[in-house]
Scaffold this active site. Structure first.
Site, PDB file in Angstrom:
ATOM      1  N   ASP A  97     -11.038  12.760  34.615  1.00 41.98           N
ATOM      2  CA  ASP A  97     -11.454  14.161  34.664  1.00 41.98           C
ATOM      3  C   ASP A  97     -12.940  14.239  34.351  1.00 41.98           C
ATOM      4  OD1 ASP A  97     -11.515  16.966  34.660  1.00 41.98           O
ATOM      5  OD2 ASP A  97     -10.945  17.073  32.553  1.00 41.98           O
ATOM      6  N   ASP A  99     -15.642  17.071  33.652  1.00 42.02           N
ATOM      7  CA  ASP A  99     -15.777  18.497  33.331  1.00 42.02           C
ATOM      8  C   ASP A  99     -17.258  18.825  33.309  1.00 42.02           C
ATOM      9  OD1 ASP A  99     -15.231  21.059  32.627  1.00 42.02           O
ATOM     10  OD2 ASP A  99     -14.000  20.553  30.882  1.00 42.02           O
ATOM     11  N   ASP A 288     -13.815  12.368  30.748  1.00 42.06           N
ATOM     12  CA  ASP A 288     -13.155  12.916  29.562  1.00 42.06           C
ATOM     13  C   ASP A 288     -12.117  11.901  29.081  1.00 42.06           C
ATOM     14  OD1 ASP A 288     -11.938  14.410  27.630  1.00 42.06           O
ATOM     15  OD2 ASP A 288     -11.590  16.168  28.878  1.00 42.06           O
TER      16      ASP A 288
END
Length: 385
Positions: A97, A99, A288
């Site tokens: 991920d 972000d 992440d």
């Protein structure tokens, strides 16, 4: 969000799902599913559901029109069990991920949404480069999250059984956490002597060596004064060392190709160390960590709608990423082509669907795609037509 706005969005999300084929992930019946409905007073997730519980996914999405849709990276024996211990974990995809509002140098208070998404795409490209070149993964799917970043699903059979600790090692490599820069150089026997050379066969040594070659090629194309000035920009390299290094590169280019860090004296070692730090700074990807190390993570379903933007969670082919513009290419066609009335509650600059403009507060007539975007992001409310 007021009731009228919530009801309007729920209805239009249902229209989207009735007109869109949302593909299933591999082994959908072995995964846990979760949704967040358009409920008043919060965003509580309804999870611990199997595909058997939901029924036909297309029919379920059309009927329930959820605000957010998730499925698990893990595959279970009993995905609908009420507790994680009872589900019977089998294996899990390796999920990453990115972000955008957590990226280095990005301040969500001062950085616009479009600029954040651009930075996220650059981080995605760095991540894919690492996964392809350094890990040789093949079964990968990149996805725009519909919100602030990107996801990557790796489904190579070789990694699906990894536990959390092994996945953390992957994270540490990608982020170059606790990287031993001294270990990028090894001592090799060369005839009757030894040489200190970069480990250029793979990993961060190979990446540093590639940057060294590019640096030297650029240096040798410069005039001498410009080349010396470029070298002296690096810490620890003064006039004398710069001249020695440049002479070594010109007189013995093969040594550079071989990764020899002793040709040219200690200045070359200083240069290589500086380039190694520069390589890590430029080519790591700020993923992440908790997402990747979690073997039971719920992740957004590709082609579903993101309830915080109204954009599509868009799966991307590798050759599409460079030209992908999420604020245009992830706008649902279902919401284009007709004007609706909204009350703008958070006026100001907006970048959307290839256009930039400033919205005034109060009731405005806008294209529905923009209206949905503003309402889901809390910048407008639905009013009667």
């Amino acid at each position: 969000m007021d009731g009228r706005t919530r009801e309007y969005l729920e209805g239009r999300f249902g229209d989207y799902y009735r007109s869109t084929d949302v593909p299933l992930p591999p082994a959908p019946g072995e995964r846990e599913w979760g949704v967040i409905p358009w409920s008043a007073g919060g965003t509580r997730m309804h999870r611990h559901q199997s595909l058997l519980d939901l029924g036909d996914l297309s029919d379920y999405l059309a009927r329930s029109a959820p605000r957010h849709v998730y499925f698990s990276s893990a595959r279970f024996s009993d995905p609908g069990a009420a507790s994680m211990d009872d589900k019977g974990w089998r294996e899990a995809d390796l999920v990453f991920d990115i972000d955008a509002d957590h990226l280095p140098g990005i301040d969500p208070e001062t950085t616009g949404y479009a600029d954040m998404l651009d930075a996220g795409k650059e981080a995605l490209l760095d991540l894919l480069d690492l996964l392809e070149d350094d890990f040789d993964f093949e079964e990968m799917q990149a996805v725009f999250s519909g919100g602030r970043g990107y996801h990557v699903h790796v489904r190579d059979e070789s990694i699906r059984g990894l536990d959390s600790e092994a996945r953390r090692e992957v994270v540490d490599y990608i982020r170059a956490i606790d990287l031993d820069f001294d270990a990028l150089i090894e001592t090799r026997q060369h005839g009757t002597t030894t040489q200190r050379v970069l480990r250029a066969e793979g990993g961060w040594g190979r990446r540093t060596h590639q940057r060294l070659l590019e640096f030297v090629d650029a240096l040798l194309e410069m005039e001498e004064d410009a080349a010396l000035s470029r070298l002296k920009e690096l810490d620890g390299i003064g006039d004398g060392r710069a001249k020695t290094i440049l002479g070594a590169f010109r007189n013995n280019p093969d040594a550079v190709r071989e990764g020899n860090v002793e040709a040219g004296g200690p200045g070359v070692r200083t240069l290589v160390e500086a380039l190694a730090h520069e390589t890590v700074e430029d080519e790591t990807s700020p993923i992440d960590e908790p997402v990747t190390t979690d073997t039971k993570r719920l992740i957004r379903l590709p082609k579903s709608l993101h309830g915080g933007s109204g954009l599509v969670v868009e799966p991307l082919d590798r050759d599409e990423i460079d030209d992908f513009d999420p604020l245009s290419d992830a706008v649902p066609d279902r919401f284009r082509g007709r004007d609706i009335a909204v009350k703008v509650t958070d006026p100001g600059a907006v970048e959307f669907d290839g256009d930039s403009f400033t919205l005034d507060s109060g009731v405005q007539s806008v294209d529905e795609s923009l209206g949905v975007f503003l309402m889901t992001r809390g910048r407008a409310e639905k009013v009667t037509e």
